[in-house]
Design a protein around this motif. Structure first.
Motif, PDB file in Angstrom:
ATOM      1  N   MET A 125       0.860  -1.171   0.000  1.00 42.97           N
ATOM      2  CA  MET A 125       0.000   0.000   0.000  1.00 42.97           C
ATOM      3  C   MET A 125       0.898   1.222   0.000  1.00 42.97           C
ATOM      4  SD  MET A 125      -2.774   1.408   2.822  1.00 42.97           S
ATOM      5  CE  MET A 125      -3.984   0.122   2.522  1.00 42.97           C
ATOM      6  N   GLY A 126       0.677   2.123  -0.970  1.00 39.39           N
ATOM      7  CA  GLY A 126       1.488   3.330  -1.068  1.00 39.39           C
ATOM      8  C   GLY A 126       1.040   4.397  -0.086  1.00 39.39           C
ATOM      9  N   THR A 127       1.765   5.511  -0.067  1.00 41.70           N
ATOM     10  CA  THR A 127       1.430   6.616   0.842  1.00 41.70           C
ATOM     11  C   THR A 127       0.143   7.321   0.430  1.00 41.70           C
ATOM     12  OG1 THR A 127       2.887   8.056  -0.460  1.00 41.70           O
ATOM     13  CG2 THR A 127       3.838   7.002   1.497  1.00 41.70           C
ATOM     14  N   ASN A 128      -0.413   6.931  -0.707  1.00 43.33           N
ATOM     15  CA  ASN A 128      -1.702   7.454  -1.152  1.00 43.33           C
ATOM     16  C   ASN A 128      -2.851   6.494  -0.828  1.00 43.33           C
ATOM     17  OD1 ASN A 128      -1.032   5.420  -2.896  1.00 43.33           O
ATOM     18  ND2 ASN A 128      -1.103   6.655  -4.767  1.00 43.33           N
ATOM     19  N   GLY A 129      -2.551   5.382  -0.166  1.00 41.42           N
ATOM     20  CA  GLY A 129      -3.569   4.399   0.176  1.00 41.42           C
ATOM     21  C   GLY A 129      -3.904   3.440  -0.944  1.00 41.42           C
ATOM     22  N   LYS A 130      -3.245   3.609  -2.098  1.00 42.26           N
ATOM     23  CA  LYS A 130      -3.501   2.735  -3.243  1.00 42.26           C
ATOM     24  C   LYS A 130      -2.584   1.506  -3.195  1.00 42.26           C
ATOM     25  CE  LYS A 130      -6.581   5.411  -5.255  1.00 42.26           C
ATOM     26  NZ  LYS A 130      -7.984   4.962  -5.483  1.00 42.26           N
ATOM     27  N   TRP A 131      -2.974   0.463  -3.947  1.00 40.76           N
ATOM     28  CA  TRP A 131      -2.232  -0.794  -3.941  1.00 40.76           C
ATOM     29  C   TRP A 131      -1.344  -0.907  -5.179  1.00 40.76           C
ATOM     30  CZ3 TRP A 131      -6.690  -4.824  -2.782  1.00 40.76           C
ATOM     31  CH2 TRP A 131      -7.313  -4.490  -1.575  1.00 40.76           C
ATOM     32  N   TYR A 132      -0.181  -1.551  -4.974  1.00 40.73           N
ATOM     33  CA  TYR A 132       0.796  -1.771  -6.038  1.00 40.73           C
ATOM     34  C   TYR A 132       1.288  -3.215  -5.962  1.00 40.73           C
ATOM     35  CZ  TYR A 132       1.104   3.365  -5.980  1.00 40.73           C
ATOM     36  OH  TYR A 132       0.817   4.713  -6.007  1.00 40.73           O
ATOM     37  N   ASP A 133       1.378  -3.890  -7.126  1.00 33.51           N
ATOM     38  CA  ASP A 133       2.011  -5.217  -7.086  1.00 33.51           C
ATOM     39  C   ASP A 133       3.520  -5.036  -7.153  1.00 33.51           C
ATOM     40  OD1 ASP A 133       1.897  -4.424  -9.794  1.00 33.51           O
ATOM     41  OD2 ASP A 133       1.785  -6.483 -10.522  1.00 33.51           O
ATOM     42  N   ARG A 134       4.230  -5.789  -6.299  1.00 38.75           N
ATOM     43  CA  ARG A 134       5.677  -5.628  -6.140  1.00 38.75           C
ATOM     44  C   ARG A 134       6.364  -6.992  -6.160  1.00 38.75           C
ATOM     45  NH1 ARG A 134       6.354  -0.232  -7.054  1.00 38.75           N
ATOM     46  NH2 ARG A 134       5.437   1.089  -5.432  1.00 38.75           N
ATOM     47  N   ASP A 135       7.651  -6.974  -6.445  1.00 37.48           N
ATOM     48  CA  ASP A 135       8.484  -8.149  -6.287  1.00 37.48           C
ATOM     49  C   ASP A 135       8.509  -8.502  -4.804  1.00 37.48           C
ATOM     50  OD1 ASP A 135      10.533 -10.026  -6.029  1.00 37.48           O
ATOM     51  OD2 ASP A 135      11.861  -9.010  -7.437  1.00 37.48           O
ATOM     52  N   CYS A 136       8.168  -9.749  -4.469  1.00 33.50           N
ATOM     53  CA  CYS A 136       8.072 -10.158  -3.058  1.00 33.50           C
ATOM     54  C   CYS A 136       9.406 -10.040  -2.326  1.00 33.50           C
ATOM     55  CB  CYS A 136       7.567 -11.596  -2.958  1.00 33.50           C
ATOM     56  SG  CYS A 136       5.934 -11.859  -3.693  1.00 33.50           S
ATOM     57  N   LYS A 137      10.508  -9.974  -3.071  1.00 36.70           N
ATOM     58  CA  LYS A 137      11.829  -9.864  -2.441  1.00 36.70           C
ATOM     59  C   LYS A 137      12.196  -8.416  -2.121  1.00 36.70           C
ATOM     60  CE  LYS A 137      13.570 -14.022  -4.744  1.00 36.70           C
ATOM     61  NZ  LYS A 137      14.583 -14.567  -5.688  1.00 36.70           N
ATOM     62  N   SER A 138      11.406  -7.469  -2.608  1.00 37.38           N
ATOM     63  CA  SER A 138      11.673  -6.061  -2.315  1.00 37.38           C
ATOM     64  C   SER A 138      11.554  -5.805  -0.818  1.00 37.38           C
ATOM     65  CB  SER A 138      10.684  -5.163  -3.069  1.00 37.38           C
ATOM     66  OG  SER A 138      10.808  -5.328  -4.466  1.00 37.38           O
ATOM     67  N   LEU A 139      12.249  -4.799  -0.338  1.00 37.01           N
ATOM     68  CA  LEU A 139      12.258  -4.486   1.090  1.00 37.01           C
ATOM     69  C   LEU A 139      11.377  -3.277   1.369  1.00 37.01           C
ATOM     70  CD1 LEU A 139      16.070  -4.964   1.830  1.00 37.01           C
ATOM     71  CD2 LEU A 139      14.220  -6.647   2.026  1.00 37.01           C
ATOM     72  N   TRP A 140      10.336  -3.482   2.188  1.00 36.82           N
ATOM     73  CA  TRP A 140       9.426  -2.417   2.573  1.00 36.82           C
ATOM     74  C   TRP A 140       9.103  -2.552   4.064  1.00 36.82           C
ATOM     75  CZ3 TRP A 140       8.623   1.215  -1.008  1.00 36.82           C
ATOM     76  CH2 TRP A 140       8.736   0.872  -2.349  1.00 36.82           C
ATOM     77  N   SER A 141       8.687  -1.453   4.654  1.00 38.91           N
ATOM     78  CA  SER A 141       8.082  -1.530   5.979  1.00 38.91           C
ATOM     79  C   SER A 141       6.747  -2.250   5.842  1.00 38.91           C
ATOM     80  CB  SER A 141       7.870  -0.126   6.551  1.00 38.91           C
ATOM     81  OG  SER A 141       9.104   0.557   6.649  1.00 38.91           O
ATOM     82  N   PHE A 142       6.069  -2.493   6.943  1.00 38.50           N
ATOM     83  CA  PHE A 142       4.823  -3.253   6.841  1.00 38.50           C
ATOM     84  C   PHE A 142       3.930  -2.965   8.043  1.00 38.50           C
ATOM     85  CE2 PHE A 142       8.198  -5.698   8.735  1.00 38.50           C
ATOM     86  CZ  PHE A 142       7.645  -6.381   9.805  1.00 38.50           C
ATOM     87  N   VAL A 143       2.691  -3.391   7.902  1.00 41.66           N
ATOM     88  CA  VAL A 143       1.701  -3.273   8.976  1.00 41.66           C
ATOM     89  C   VAL A 143       1.272  -4.679   9.369  1.00 41.66           C
ATOM     90  CG1 VAL A 143      -0.658  -2.553   9.531  1.00 41.66           C
ATOM     91  CG2 VAL A 143       0.888  -0.973   8.350  1.00 41.66           C
ATOM     92  N   CYS A 144       1.163  -4.932  10.655  1.00 37.62           N
ATOM     93  CA  CYS A 144       0.590  -6.175  11.173  1.00 37.62           C
ATOM     94  C   CYS A 144      -0.765  -5.854  11.809  1.00 37.62           C
ATOM     95  CB  CYS A 144       1.487  -6.798  12.244  1.00 37.62           C
ATOM     96  SG  CYS A 144       3.172  -7.183  11.707  1.00 37.62           S
ATOM     97  N   TYR A 145      -1.583  -6.866  11.977  1.00 43.88           N
ATOM     98  CA  TYR A 145      -2.841  -6.636  12.683  1.00 43.88           C
ATOM     99  C   TYR A 145      -3.055  -7.703  13.747  1.00 43.88           C
ATOM    100  CZ  TYR A 145      -5.633 -10.387  10.530  1.00 43.88           C
ATOM    101  OH  TYR A 145      -6.150 -11.606  10.163  1.00 43.88           O
ATOM    102  N   ASN A 146      -3.811  -7.320  14.758  1.00 41.88           N
ATOM    103  CA  ASN A 146      -4.276  -8.223  15.804  1.00 41.88           C
ATOM    104  C   ASN A 146      -5.795  -8.200  15.838  1.00 41.88           C
ATOM    105  OD1 ASN A 146      -2.374  -9.757  17.130  1.00 41.88           O
ATOM    106  ND2 ASN A 146      -1.816  -8.149  18.590  1.00 41.88           N
ATOM    107  N   VAL A 147      -6.389  -9.296  16.235  1.00 43.05           N
ATOM    108  CA  VAL A 147      -7.834  -9.349  16.419  1.00 43.05           C
ATOM    109  C   VAL A 147      -8.116  -9.360  17.910  1.00 43.05           C
ATOM    110  CG1 VAL A 147      -9.946 -10.653  16.028  1.00 43.05           C
ATOM    111  CG2 VAL A 147      -8.179 -10.591  14.268  1.00 43.05           C
ATOM    112  N   THR A 148      -8.900  -8.392  18.365  1.00 41.90           N
ATOM    113  CA  THR A 148      -9.289  -8.314  19.771  1.00 41.90           C
ATOM    114  C   THR A 148     -10.806  -8.390  19.870  1.00 41.90           C
ATOM    115  OG1 THR A 148      -9.357  -5.897  19.685  1.00 41.90           O
ATOM    116  CG2 THR A 148      -7.277  -6.915  20.349  1.00 41.90           C
ATOM    117  N   ASN A 149     -11.286  -8.857  20.990  1.00 45.99           N
ATOM    118  CA  ASN A 149     -12.736  -9.000  21.211  1.00 45.99           C
ATOM    119  C   ASN A 149     -13.395  -9.767  20.062  1.00 45.99           C
ATOM    120  OD1 ASN A 149     -12.532  -7.491  23.598  1.00 45.99           O
ATOM    121  ND2 ASN A 149     -12.785  -5.560  22.477  1.00 45.99           N
ATOM    122  N   GLN A 150     -12.666 -10.741  19.541  1.00 47.87           N
ATOM    123  CA  GLN A 150     -13.122 -11.668  18.507  1.00 47.87           C
ATOM    124  C   GLN A 150     -13.240 -11.058  17.115  1.00 47.87           C
ATOM    125  OE1 GLN A 150     -16.730 -13.503  19.930  1.00 47.87           O
ATOM    126  NE2 GLN A 150     -15.604 -14.926  21.242  1.00 47.87           N
TER     127      GLN A 150
END
Length: 317
Positions: free
Chosen positions: A126-151
């Motif tokens: 996801m770019g800084t504009n909120g849009k999606w881009y397909d990338r080489d999986c070996k490229s190095l980027w920061s990332f976001v993780c998620y957790n599920v709370t309260n189910q």
């Protein structure tokens, strides 16, 4: 009172969907230049399908008198399955958290994306504009993780470390739930709000599928291929050395078909039951359960039939 019923199970099928599949495929070279789709249609009409090659053993059985510079085989990365749309095919986009294709069909691609640049853009950021881009999986980027709370409630965490998509996935699974799965605009905005930089999200795909739906990852690429040069190389042809390149599906080439002879297997089974085994509903239920077992073991393109012999009734004490 029990009934002893002898039933003969007639099995018609192609065999295991693996490198050890039986019976072996027979290959046929067709020196009639056609585009990939025309070649597929011809092979399905005259033989079984456009050639599937899933092992070096298959390659060894390509006859030495197959004389061609390049010929189509049955491998394709159909852009209808992944370009812009969120399809449901084997090579469509999937979410890391489930391994499944999109439930809602939601996407937020940047204009011109995905484009599968150099035929290796199989992960999504996801770019800084909120849009999606397909990338080489070996490229190095920061990332976001998620957790599920309260189910059901999701919380998102930005990770500034630069990682490949696979390493980011492993990190998220170890410390949180997974990379983000985004099925609507609300979830997209939540990930966007958590990310001050371009980040990996949980979207990926596995490219290339065989025409006969064989699930094999065997590849014999020529060095430097696939490369999707020009952005329209979605079909595979092989040369006389049996190495492959991605090509324009509209180009007319000779091609290779394969034929798989169906097996007919008879299994004699004896049941002791108080149910009426001749009842169509009971019969169908048994066949359905047997089919599920065979499918789980990798069998494909089969059908099952009962041939019920005369019943013998015996009294029990």
């Amino acid at each position: 009172m029990d009934f002893y019923v002898t039933m003969i199970l007639l099995f018609f099928g192609y065999g295991f969907n693996s490198c050890s599949q039986f019976p072996k495929r027979k290959y046929y070279y067709v020196n009639m230049p056609m585009n990939w789709t025309e070649a597929q249609h011809y092979c399905r009409e005259k033989y079984t399908d456009l050639a599937t090659i899933e092992s070096t053993d298959d390659i060894s059985r390509l006859k030495p008198d197959f004389l061609y510079a390049w010929a189509w085989i049955g491998l394709k990365d159909d852009p209808k399955s992944w370009k812009v749309s969120m399809g449901n095919d084997t090579n469509s986009w999937r979410w890391s958290a489930t391994g499944l294709t999109s439930k809602t069909g939601y996407h937020n691609w940047k204009v011109g994306q995905p484009n599968n640049e150099w035929s290796n853009a199989n992960c999504v950021s996801m770019g800084t504009n909120g849009k999606w881009y397909d990338r080489d999986c070996k490229s190095l980027w920061s990332f976001v993780c998620y957790n599920v709370t309260n189910q059901t409630e999701k919380t998102y965490v930005f990770i500034s470390a630069l990682k490949s998509w696979n390493d980011a996935q492993a990190y998220c699974r170890e410390h949180y739930t997974d990379l983000p799965m985004i099925e609507n605009s609300v979830e997209n905005n939540e990930v966007y709000s958590a990310a001050p930089a371009e980040v990996w999200i949980g979207l990926y795909r596995v490219p290339w599928t065989w025409s006969d739906n064989t699930q094999s990852s065997f590849r014999q690429w020529l060095i430097g291929f696939p490369n999707n040069f020009g952005g329209h190389k979605f079909c595979v042809d092989e040369n006389f050395l049996h190495t492959w390149e991605d090509g324009n599906c509209d180009v007319k080439l000779p091609f290779i078909c394969h034929q798989v002879s169906k097996l007919k297997t008879t299994v004699r089974m004896k049941f002791q039951t108080d149910a009426d085994i001749t009842d169509p509903a009971t019969n169908a239920q048994i066949l359905q359960q047997l089919a599920a077992v065979l499918t789980s073991q990798g069998w494909t393109d089969f059908n099952l039939q009962w041939k019920i012999q005369p019943t013998k009734q015996m009294k029990t004490n």
